[in-house]
Design an enzyme around this catalytic site. Structure first.
Site, PDB file in Angstrom:
ATOM      1  N   ASP A 136       0.782  -1.230   0.000  1.00 51.37           N
ATOM      2  CA  ASP A 136       0.000   0.000   0.000  1.00 51.37           C
ATOM      3  C   ASP A 136       0.822   1.294   0.000  1.00 51.37           C
ATOM      4  O   ASP A 136       0.447   2.258  -0.652  1.00 51.37           O
ATOM      5  CB  ASP A 136      -0.959   0.002   1.193  1.00 51.37           C
ATOM      6  CG  ASP A 136      -2.050   1.047   1.065  1.00 51.37           C
ATOM      7  OD1 ASP A 136      -2.360   1.452  -0.073  1.00 51.37           O
ATOM      8  OD2 ASP A 136      -2.605   1.465   2.092  1.00 51.37           O
ATOM      9  N   CYS A 190     -17.063  -8.218 -14.733  1.00 51.26           N
ATOM     10  CA  CYS A 190     -18.059  -7.168 -14.465  1.00 51.26           C
ATOM     11  C   CYS A 190     -19.123  -7.074 -15.562  1.00 51.26           C
ATOM     12  O   CYS A 190     -20.276  -6.730 -15.283  1.00 51.26           O
ATOM     13  CB  CYS A 190     -17.371  -5.816 -14.310  1.00 51.26           C
ATOM     14  SG  CYS A 190     -16.396  -5.654 -12.799  1.00 51.26           S
ATOM     15  N   CYS A 216     -14.250  11.109  -3.493  1.00 54.96           N
ATOM     16  CA  CYS A 216     -14.419   9.833  -2.797  1.00 54.96           C
ATOM     17  C   CYS A 216     -14.453  10.059  -1.287  1.00 54.96           C
ATOM     18  O   CYS A 216     -13.584  10.728  -0.716  1.00 54.96           O
ATOM     19  CB  CYS A 216     -13.265   8.898  -3.161  1.00 54.96           C
ATOM     20  SG  CYS A 216     -13.328   7.302  -2.329  1.00 54.96           S
TER      21      CYS A 216
END
Length: 250
Positions: A136, A190, A216
């Site tokens: 990350d 998807c 966001c």
């Protein structure tokens, strides 16, 4: 650099024993994803996360941070809390804590296991194999490697989706100077679904696979240093540390 070629299955078994749900192998080349990343930066979608744009060429080229890299070991951990947690989203008397923040800091957990993983790999080669670990916070495109390694496909909400774990995945990688047999990517599952895009409270998914971080809620509550824009405040509701709406909808 070592010319030893390790059995991929043995590597995966070690990762599974260490508690990783998925272990995949990717080649180091993410040049295609690098160009997409630079376009994202060009549009200013990173907001105040300027650290992402400091060295985009390094982030999209692992050879610049570890020239000896031959393979990338990708791992994931599932943080799905169960449907019971979803109920707190609609409870006005309590706050809804984003799922990733319900447990101890995942950076420490994954890094600790990755270090142990790399030690095992090093021992398998008689001390010859070397690598670098990231989760990350490092200058690597972890999601690109996750796609290449077959752990999952990239959802329209830009998160990795696994057939058996959904998008509730935390990722880590080991850049390794040892050759491993790479896995094949999965087919995008998807299809025509836009459930995640429709569910986003602030319209942050501006196009399939593209997130405007400035809208966001996870960014607004976790990365933004200044005041939250007035037009977005009412959309946050009772959320704390982030938002999982696009994942619940998936």
């Amino acid at each position: 650099m070592t010319d030893i070629k390790l059995p991929t299955l043995d590597i995966k078994n070690i990762g599974t024993r260490l508690g990783f749900q998925h272990v995949g192998i990717a080649t180091p080349d993410v040049s295609l994803w690098g160009s997409r990343f630079r376009e994202w930066l060009k549009d200013g979608y990173e907001g105040e996360m300027k650290f992402l744009g400091k060295s985009p060429e390094r982030r999209s080229n692992p050879f610049l941070i570890f020239p000896e890299v031959k393979s990338v070991v990708v791992v994931s951990m599932n943080y799905y809390p169960g449907e019971y947690h979803r109920e707190s989203l609609d409870n006005s008397r309590t706050g809804y804590i984003a799922n990733y923040a319900l447990n101890e800091d995942y950076h420490d957990v994954i890094k600790s296991r990755l270090r142990e993983f790399l030690i095992h790999i090093n021992e398998m080669t008689g001390g010859k194999a070397q690598g670098k670990i990231y989760t990350d916070t490092g200058p690597v495109l972890e999601k690109a490697f996750a796609v290449k390694s077959g752990i999952g496909w990239m959802g329209k909400n830009s998160l990795i989706i696994s057939p058996d774990a959904g998008s509730w995945l935390l990722l880590g990688v080991i850049l390794l100077d040892t050759e491993l047999e790479p896995d094949k990517p999965l087919t995008d599952g998807c299809g025509e679904c836009t459930g995640c895009m429709d569910a986003c409270p602030t319209g942050a998914i501006v196009a399939p696979y593209i997130i405007d971080a400035r809208r966001c809620i996870s960014y607004l509550l976790g990365e933004l240093k200044g005041a939250i824009p007035e037009e977005l405040k009412s959309m946050i509701g009772n959320r704390i540390f982030g938002c999982d709406d696009c994942q619940w909808a998936c």
